[in-house]
Design a protein around this motif. Structure first.
Motif, short mmCIF file in Angstrom:
data_model
loop_
_atom_site.label_atom_id
_atom_site.label_comp_id
_atom_site.label_asym_id
_atom_site.label_seq_id
_atom_site.Cartn_x
_atom_site.Cartn_y
_atom_site.Cartn_z
N GLU A 195 0.84 -1.20 0.00
CA GLU A 195 0.00 0.00 0.00
C GLU A 195 0.88 1.25 0.00
OE1 GLU A 195 -3.47 2.11 2.76
OE2 GLU A 195 -2.57 0.21 3.35
N SER A 196 0.61 2.18 -0.91
CA SER A 196 1.47 3.35 -1.05
C SER A 196 1.28 4.34 0.09
CB SER A 196 1.17 4.06 -2.38
OG SER A 196 -0.07 4.74 -2.31
N GLY A 197 2.25 5.23 0.22
CA GLY A 197 2.14 6.27 1.22
C GLY A 197 0.97 7.20 0.95
N LEU A 198 0.66 7.43 -0.33
CA LEU A 198 -0.49 8.28 -0.66
C LEU A 198 -1.79 7.64 -0.18
CD1 LEU A 198 0.39 9.51 -4.27
CD2 LEU A 198 0.39 10.85 -2.17
N ASP A 199 -1.91 6.33 -0.38
CA ASP A 199 -3.12 5.64 0.10
C ASP A 199 -3.21 5.69 1.62
OD1 ASP A 199 -4.01 5.01 -2.43
OD2 ASP A 199 -3.01 3.06 -2.47
N LEU A 200 -2.06 5.51 2.28
CA LEU A 200 -2.04 5.57 3.74
C LEU A 200 -2.41 6.98 4.22
CD1 LEU A 200 -1.52 4.22 6.44
CD2 LEU A 200 0.92 4.78 6.19
N ALA A 201 -1.88 8.01 3.55
CA ALA A 201 -2.21 9.38 3.92
C ALA A 201 -3.70 9.64 3.73
CB ALA A 201 -1.40 10.37 3.07
N ARG A 202 -4.26 9.11 2.67
CA ARG A 202 -5.70 9.28 2.43
C ARG A 202 -6.50 8.64 3.56
NH1 ARG A 202 -5.57 7.38 -2.19
NH2 ARG A 202 -5.56 9.31 -3.40
N TRP A 203 -6.07 7.44 3.99
CA TRP A 203 -6.76 6.76 5.10
C TRP A 203 -6.61 7.56 6.40
CZ3 TRP A 203 -4.70 4.66 9.64
CH2 TRP A 203 -5.60 3.92 10.42
N MET A 204 -5.40 8.06 6.67
CA MET A 204 -5.18 8.84 7.89
C MET A 204 -6.07 10.07 7.93
SD MET A 204 -1.05 8.64 8.45
CE MET A 204 -0.28 7.16 9.14
N ARG A 205 -6.29 10.68 6.78
CA ARG A 205 -7.14 11.87 6.73
C ARG A 205 -8.60 11.53 7.06
NH1 ARG A 205 -4.69 14.58 8.51
NH2 ARG A 205 -3.19 16.08 7.75
N THR A 206 -9.00 10.28 6.87
CA THR A 206 -10.37 9.90 7.27
C THR A 206 -10.45 9.66 8.77
OG1 THR A 206 -10.07 7.49 7.01
CG2 THR A 206 -10.69 8.75 5.04
N GLN A 207 -9.30 9.50 9.42
CA GLN A 207 -9.26 9.22 10.85
C GLN A 207 -9.11 10.48 11.69
OE1 GLN A 207 -9.71 5.83 11.77
NE2 GLN A 207 -10.11 5.80 9.55
N SER A 208 -8.30 11.43 11.23
CA SER A 208 -8.05 12.64 12.01
C SER A 208 -7.38 13.68 11.14
CB SER A 208 -7.16 12.33 13.23
OG SER A 208 -5.81 12.23 12.84
N ASP A 209 -7.16 14.86 11.73
CA ASP A 209 -6.45 15.94 11.04
C ASP A 209 -5.01 16.04 11.54
OD1 ASP A 209 -8.55 16.77 9.41
OD2 ASP A 209 -9.44 17.96 11.02
N ILE A 210 -4.44 14.92 11.95
CA ILE A 210 -3.06 14.91 12.42
C ILE A 210 -2.13 15.47 11.35
CG2 ILE A 210 -2.66 12.55 11.58
CD1 ILE A 210 -0.85 12.13 14.03
N PRO A 211 -1.18 16.33 11.73
CA PRO A 211 -0.23 16.86 10.74
C PRO A 211 0.59 15.74 10.10
CG PRO A 211 -0.15 18.15 12.76
CD PRO A 211 -0.98 16.93 13.06
N ILE A 212 0.84 15.88 8.80
CA ILE A 212 1.62 14.90 8.05
C ILE A 212 2.74 15.62 7.31
CG2 ILE A 212 1.61 13.20 6.17
CD1 ILE A 212 -1.34 12.70 6.78
N VAL A 213 3.98 15.15 7.50
CA VAL A 213 5.12 15.61 6.72
C VAL A 213 5.53 14.45 5.81
CG1 VAL A 213 7.52 16.38 6.75
CG2 VAL A 213 5.92 17.21 8.49
N MET A 214 5.52 14.69 4.51
CA MET A 214 5.82 13.63 3.55
C MET A 214 7.30 13.61 3.20
SD MET A 214 2.65 14.16 0.89
CE MET A 214 3.40 15.70 0.34
N LEU A 215 7.82 12.40 3.01
CA LEU A 215 9.16 12.21 2.46
C LEU A 215 8.98 11.74 1.02
CD1 LEU A 215 10.91 10.31 5.41
CD2 LEU A 215 10.88 12.78 4.95
N THR A 216 9.57 12.47 0.08
CA THR A 216 9.40 12.12 -1.33
C THR A 216 10.74 12.04 -2.03
OG1 THR A 216 9.28 14.40 -2.17
CG2 THR A 216 7.25 13.46 -1.32
N ALA A 217 10.78 11.24 -3.10
CA ALA A 217 11.99 11.16 -3.92
C ALA A 217 12.16 12.47 -4.67
CB ALA A 217 11.89 10.00 -4.90
#
Length: 238
Positions: free
Chosen positions: A61-83
């Motif tokens: 499961e990609s980080g984008l999918d995980l971020a999408r799921w996290m956004r359905t759970q809460s508004d916790i801040p997310i800092v992404m690591l990208t290539a």
């Protein structure tokens, strides 16, 4: 009493996980690490976190999918690591509600600075006494600075990320004034952080959706050609 921020680091590279754990813990932060989305979901239900550092290139499961799921759970801040060079993924991540990103390879000190800035905006790490802030009312909407929340015309709270909230405050406090992208970057991040690609445009787009302001014919947050953005509304400081 100062709160020790608890960070969930999600990255499939063990060396990066270990490096970040040692470095962030040395700077008085608590770190829990996950190697993939499945482990992150399990850890999510087992603890309370103040911020997530999330690699977008995860196995399975990609980080984008995980971020999408996290956004359905809460508004916790997310800092992404990208290539480096993965601009499309960064833009999609920002549209999902991520608060910042750091391109790999990165300097741990830069990531620490970004984490602190996001936490500071989210108001998560240090208790503080808010002044008796006034409610800001505009076009039927209400901003309550003391509670950092937005209410729609029916008095229902509309969830905002920390970055979205700060951007809206910047616009509301300077209503009917044109703010260029550089001015907004200065207000939200500081020039030392450097350019943030299309982050302002993406955040404006998200805000318009949450304010029910049609992006193609926006009447509340207007685009000024060659200039920037303006909140076209009178503000009542109740």
């Amino acid at each position: 009493m100062e709160i020790t921020p608890h960070i969930l680091v999600v990255d499939d590279d063990r060396e990066i996980r270990d490096l970040l754990a040692r470095f962030l813990e040395k700077h008085r932060m608590r770190v829990t690490s996950a190697r993939d989305a499945r482990e992150a979901r399990r850890l999510w239900s087992a603890g309370h976190y103040h911020i997530v550092v999330l690699d977008l290139m995860l196995p399975g499961e990609s980080g984008l999918d995980l971020a999408r799921w996290m956004r359905t759970q809460s508004d916790i801040p997310i800092v992404m690591l990208t290539a480096m060079g993965e601009e499309t993924d960064r833009i999609i991540g920002l549209e999902l509600g991520a608060d910042d990103y750091v391109a790999k390879p990165f300097n741990p000190r830069e990531l620490l600075a970004r984490i602190r800035a996001v936490l500071r905006r989210a108001g998560e790490t240090s208790p503080r006494t808010e002044p008796a802030a006034r409610a800001l009312r505009f076009a039927g909407w209400t901003l309550e600075p003391a509670r950092r929340r937005l209410l729609n015309p029916d008095a229902v709270e509309v969830p905002l990320t920390g970055g979205e909230y700060d951007l809206l405050v910047a616009l509301v406090e300077r209503a009917n004034r044109v703010l260029t992208r550089d001015m907004l970057l200065d207000l939200l991040r500081g020039r030392q952080a450097g350019p943030f690609d299309r982050a302002i445009d993406v955040a404006i787009s998200r805000l318009r959706r949450k304010l029910e302001d049609d992006g193609r014919n926006a009447q509340l947050i207007k685009t000024v050609r060659g200039g920037g953005y303006v909140l076209a509304a009178n503000v009542d400081r109740a």
